[in-house]
Design a protein around this motif. Structure first.
Motif, PDB file in Angstrom:
ATOM      1  N   PRO A 192      75.595 -26.080  69.352  1.00 38.01           N
ATOM      2  CA  PRO A 192      75.365 -27.244  70.215  1.00 38.01           C
ATOM      3  C   PRO A 192      74.151 -28.044  69.769  1.00 38.01           C
ATOM      4  O   PRO A 192      73.262 -27.528  69.081  1.00 38.01           O
ATOM      5  N   GLU A 193      74.098 -29.299  70.170  1.00 36.82           N
ATOM      6  CA  GLU A 193      72.946 -30.148  69.855  1.00 36.82           C
ATOM      7  C   GLU A 193      71.735 -29.770  70.695  1.00 36.82           C
ATOM      8  O   GLU A 193      70.592 -29.945  70.269  1.00 36.82           O
ATOM      9  N   VAL A 194      71.997 -29.282  71.910  1.00 37.76           N
ATOM     10  CA  VAL A 194      70.943 -28.799  72.802  1.00 37.76           C
ATOM     11  C   VAL A 194      71.384 -27.444  73.334  1.00 37.76           C
ATOM     12  O   VAL A 194      72.533 -27.268  73.732  1.00 37.76           O
ATOM     13  N   LEU A 195      70.475 -26.467  73.322  1.00 40.06           N
ATOM     14  CA  LEU A 195      70.736 -25.153  73.905  1.00 40.06           C
ATOM     15  C   LEU A 195      69.750 -24.923  75.038  1.00 40.06           C
ATOM     16  O   LEU A 195      68.540 -25.047  74.857  1.00 40.06           O
ATOM     17  N   VAL A 196      70.284 -24.587  76.213  1.00 39.26           N
ATOM     18  CA  VAL A 196      69.480 -24.316  77.397  1.00 39.26           C
ATOM     19  C   VAL A 196      69.752 -22.879  77.816  1.00 39.26           C
ATOM     20  O   VAL A 196      70.913 -22.507  78.035  1.00 39.26           O
ATOM     21  N   ALA A 197      68.707 -22.058  77.925  1.00 36.17           N
ATOM     22  CA  ALA A 197      68.888 -20.635  78.223  1.00 36.17           C
ATOM     23  C   ALA A 197      67.977 -20.225  79.378  1.00 36.17           C
ATOM     24  O   ALA A 197      66.764 -20.442  79.321  1.00 36.17           O
ATOM     25  N   ASP A 198      68.583 -19.635  80.403  1.00 35.56           N
ATOM     26  CA  ASP A 198      67.844 -19.217  81.594  1.00 35.56           C
ATOM     27  C   ASP A 198      67.617 -17.710  81.540  1.00 35.56           C
ATOM     28  O   ASP A 198      68.549 -16.927  81.754  1.00 35.56           O
ATOM     29  N   GLU A 199      66.399 -17.302  81.235  1.00 34.00           N
ATOM     30  CA  GLU A 199      66.023 -15.878  81.132  1.00 34.00           C
ATOM     31  C   GLU A 199      67.002 -15.104  80.233  1.00 34.00           C
ATOM     32  O   GLU A 199      67.584 -14.099  80.650  1.00 34.00           O
ATOM     33  N   PRO A 200      67.188 -15.528  78.994  1.00 30.99           N
ATOM     34  CA  PRO A 200      68.215 -14.916  78.143  1.00 30.99           C
ATOM     35  C   PRO A 200      67.906 -13.499  77.698  1.00 30.99           C
ATOM     36  O   PRO A 200      68.809 -12.795  77.238  1.00 30.99           O
ATOM     37  N   THR A 201      66.656 -13.061  77.803  1.00 32.11           N
ATOM     38  CA  THR A 201      66.311 -11.704  77.354  1.00 32.11           C
ATOM     39  C   THR A 201      66.031 -10.773  78.529  1.00 32.11           C
ATOM     40  O   THR A 201      65.533  -9.675  78.343  1.00 32.11           O
ATOM     41  N   GLY A 202      66.379 -11.200  79.731  1.00 29.47           N
ATOM     42  CA  GLY A 202      66.021 -10.429  80.921  1.00 29.47           C
ATOM     43  C   GLY A 202      66.761  -9.119  81.089  1.00 29.47           C
ATOM     44  O   GLY A 202      66.308  -8.240  81.823  1.00 29.47           O
ATOM     45  N   ASN A 203      67.921  -8.955  80.424  1.00 34.57           N
ATOM     46  CA  ASN A 203      68.722  -7.755  80.617  1.00 34.57           C
ATOM     47  C   ASN A 203      68.933  -6.960  79.338  1.00 34.57           C
ATOM     48  O   ASN A 203      69.872  -6.167  79.255  1.00 34.57           O
ATOM     49  N   VAL A 204      68.085  -7.187  78.344  1.00 34.09           N
ATOM     50  CA  VAL A 204      68.235  -6.471  77.081  1.00 34.09           C
ATOM     51  C   VAL A 204      66.927  -5.775  76.724  1.00 34.09           C
ATOM     52  O   VAL A 204      65.853  -6.121  77.232  1.00 34.09           O
ATOM     53  N   ASP A 205      67.019  -4.797  75.824  1.00 35.60           N
ATOM     54  CA  ASP A 205      65.816  -4.069  75.415  1.00 35.60           C
ATOM     55  C   ASP A 205      64.992  -4.927  74.448  1.00 35.60           C
ATOM     56  O   ASP A 205      65.477  -5.947  73.946  1.00 35.60           O
ATOM     57  N   PRO A 206      63.728  -4.543  74.200  1.00 35.08           N
ATOM     58  CA  PRO A 206      62.851  -5.373  73.367  1.00 35.08           C
ATOM     59  C   PRO A 206      63.400  -5.664  71.977  1.00 35.08           C
ATOM     60  O   PRO A 206      63.238  -6.778  71.465  1.00 35.08           O
ATOM     61  N   ASP A 207      64.048  -4.674  71.355  1.00 37.22           N
ATOM     62  CA  ASP A 207      64.603  -4.906  70.010  1.00 37.22           C
ATOM     63  C   ASP A 207      65.688  -5.975  70.046  1.00 37.22           C
ATOM     64  O   ASP A 207      65.737  -6.861  69.187  1.00 37.22           O
ATOM     65  N   MET A 208      66.579  -5.900  71.032  1.00 37.84           N
ATOM     66  CA  MET A 208      67.633  -6.909  71.135  1.00 37.84           C
ATOM     67  C   MET A 208      67.046  -8.260  71.545  1.00 37.84           C
ATOM     68  O   MET A 208      67.520  -9.310  71.102  1.00 37.84           O
ATOM     69  N   ALA A 209      65.992  -8.252  72.366  1.00 39.75           N
ATOM     70  CA  ALA A 209      65.337  -9.513  72.734  1.00 39.75           C
ATOM     71  C   ALA A 209      64.823 -10.212  71.483  1.00 39.75           C
ATOM     72  O   ALA A 209      64.999 -11.433  71.322  1.00 39.75           O
ATOM     73  N   ASP A 210      64.196  -9.448  70.573  1.00 37.20           N
ATOM     74  CA  ASP A 210      63.712 -10.038  69.314  1.00 37.20           C
ATOM     75  C   ASP A 210      64.874 -10.612  68.507  1.00 37.20           C
ATOM     76  O   ASP A 210      64.775 -11.692  67.927  1.00 37.20           O
ATOM     77  N   ARG A 211      65.976  -9.885  68.487  1.00 41.47           N
ATOM     78  CA  ARG A 211      67.142 -10.328  67.708  1.00 41.47           C
ATOM     79  C   ARG A 211      67.716 -11.629  68.285  1.00 41.47           C
ATOM     80  O   ARG A 211      68.095 -12.540  67.540  1.00 41.47           O
ATOM     81  N   LEU A 212      67.786 -11.702  69.614  1.00 39.67           N
ATOM     82  CA  LEU A 212      68.347 -12.897  70.249  1.00 39.67           C
ATOM     83  C   LEU A 212      67.427 -14.104  70.069  1.00 39.67           C
ATOM     84  O   LEU A 212      67.904 -15.214  69.820  1.00 39.67           O
ATOM     85  N   ASN A 221      67.885 -23.287  65.970  1.00 40.55           N
ATOM     86  CA  ASN A 221      66.916 -24.378  66.043  1.00 40.55           C
ATOM     87  C   ASN A 221      66.624 -24.965  64.669  1.00 40.55           C
ATOM     88  O   ASN A 221      66.497 -26.186  64.502  1.00 40.55           O
ATOM     89  N   LYS A 222      66.548 -24.105  63.660  1.00 37.84           N
ATOM     90  CA  LYS A 222      66.262 -24.578  62.304  1.00 37.84           C
ATOM     91  C   LYS A 222      67.403 -25.407  61.734  1.00 37.84           C
ATOM     92  O   LYS A 222      67.218 -26.173  60.786  1.00 37.84           O
ATOM     93  N   LEU A 223      68.600 -25.264  62.325  1.00 35.84           N
ATOM     94  CA  LEU A 223      69.733 -26.089  61.918  1.00 35.84           C
ATOM     95  C   LEU A 223      69.737 -27.441  62.628  1.00 35.84           C
ATOM     96  O   LEU A 223      70.607 -28.268  62.380  1.00 35.84           O
ATOM     97  N   GLY A 224      68.768 -27.639  63.552  1.00 39.77           N
ATOM     98  CA  GLY A 224      68.636 -28.938  64.204  1.00 39.77           C
ATOM     99  C   GLY A 224      68.868 -28.949  65.690  1.00 39.77           C
ATOM    100  O   GLY A 224      68.725 -29.995  66.337  1.00 39.77           O
ATOM    101  N   THR A 225      69.205 -27.801  66.284  1.00 38.44           N
ATOM    102  CA  THR A 225      69.444 -27.748  67.723  1.00 38.44           C
ATOM    103  C   THR A 225      68.127 -27.737  68.495  1.00 38.44           C
ATOM    104  O   THR A 225      67.208 -26.984  68.164  1.00 38.44           O
ATOM    105  N   THR A 226      68.047 -28.561  69.523  1.00 38.99           N
ATOM    106  CA  THR A 226      66.904 -28.518  70.434  1.00 38.99           C
ATOM    107  C   THR A 226      67.106 -27.340  71.382  1.00 38.99           C
ATOM    108  O   THR A 226      68.167 -27.215  71.998  1.00 38.99           O
ATOM    109  N   VAL A 227      66.112 -26.466  71.488  1.00 39.51           N
ATOM    110  CA  VAL A 227      66.235 -25.242  72.281  1.00 39.51           C
ATOM    111  C   VAL A 227      65.219 -25.253  73.416  1.00 39.51           C
ATOM    112  O   VAL A 227      64.033 -25.513  73.193  1.00 39.51           O
ATOM    113  N   VAL A 228      65.697 -24.967  74.634  1.00 39.53           N
ATOM    114  CA  VAL A 228      64.821 -24.816  75.794  1.00 39.53           C
ATOM    115  C   VAL A 228      65.130 -23.461  76.429  1.00 39.53           C
ATOM    116  O   VAL A 228      66.245 -23.239  76.913  1.00 39.53           O
ATOM    117  N   VAL A 229      64.153 -22.559  76.417  1.00 35.35           N
ATOM    118  CA  VAL A 229      64.328 -21.210  76.947  1.00 35.35           C
ATOM    119  C   VAL A 229      63.416 -21.017  78.150  1.00 35.35           C
ATOM    120  O   VAL A 229      62.183 -21.104  78.019  1.00 35.35           O
TER     121      VAL A 229
END
Length: 232
Positions: free
Chosen positions: A155-175, A183-191
């Motif tokens: 997507p051109e814009v990504l909006v994420a509401d607490e996206p790491t709230g239900n995963v462990d720290p390793d998976m949070a880093d991965r996500l 984002n590096k491909l040009g998507t604006t990200v709001v977390v």
């Protein structure tokens, strides 16, 4: 994307958001923080066009999103990926089909869908759970399916509401790394997040802080962002 003096009121009560003004540069990465009840989810709803403001101006992709006819909103929403706090997976669809859904809605041929869906499942660590329906997945697994669904269409814009709230720290880093790659491909990200430690994991990320419905910009960069690649 631009907000100018935006206010949001539900019913006849006090404003949930007041005098919100900022400009998001295309291809930038933002963390939205604030205490519970500060208005983060309400602001995200305005960002992904699920809610119209009570007052003010919102410009998205160069157009006025407030006065836009409702018939045009679905096309704009398809340009925005959303990770909901409550996941909102389609219960009768498998993990595979939930992730494939945005591509099918966009009209992609089935033969072109298989590879990106398989890659997304592998990236979020669910390659062995492709056939599972949401009810059989853990909360963390559902979260990962929801994230894969949100990003698969780039997507051109990504909006994420607490996206790491239900995963462990390793998976949070991965996500977060997945969001950063997008984002590096040009998507604006709001977390939106309560986890302030995430802020240090994305180089160049900016912070937006909400307090009792008002936006605070510690860096002074939201009104005058660095020269962007364009306007979101």
């Amino acid at each position: 994307m631009q907000f100018e003096n935006v206010g949001l009121r539900y019913g006849t009560g006090q404003e949930t958001l007041s005098d919100i003004s900022f400009t998001l540069g295309s291809g930038a990465f933002y963390f939205l923080t604030g205490a519970s009840g500060a208005g983060k989810t309400s602001l995200l709803k305005l960002l992904y066009l699920a809610q119209r403001p009570s007052r003010g101006i919102i410009r998205l992709f160069g157009e006025d999103a407030v006065t836009m006819p409702r018939s045009r909103l679905p096309g704009f929403r398809r340009r925005i990926g959303v990770v909901f706090q409550d996941f909102r997976l389609v219960p009768h669809l498998s993990a595979w089909d939930n992730i494939a859904l945005p591509l099918r809605v966009a009209g992609m041929p089935e033969e072109d869908i298989e590879q990106p869906v398989r890659e997304m499942l592998a990236w979020v660590g669910l390659g062995e759970r492709a056939a599972a329906r949401p009810a059989t997945l853990s909360g963390g697994e559902q979260q990962r399916v929801a994230i894969a669904r949100a990003v698969i269409g780039r997507p051109e814009v990504l909006v994420a509401d607490e996206p790491t709230g239900n995963v462990d720290p390793d998976m949070a880093d991965r996500l977060i790394h997945l969001f950063e790659s997008l984002n590096k491909l040009g998507t604006t990200v709001v977390v939106a997040t309560h986890d302030l430690q995430l802020l240090s994991r994305v180089q160049g990320a900016q912070m937006m802080r909400l307090d009792k419905g008002r936006l605070h910009d510690p860096t002074g960069s939201l009104r005058y962002p660095p020269p962007p690649r364009g306007q979101a």
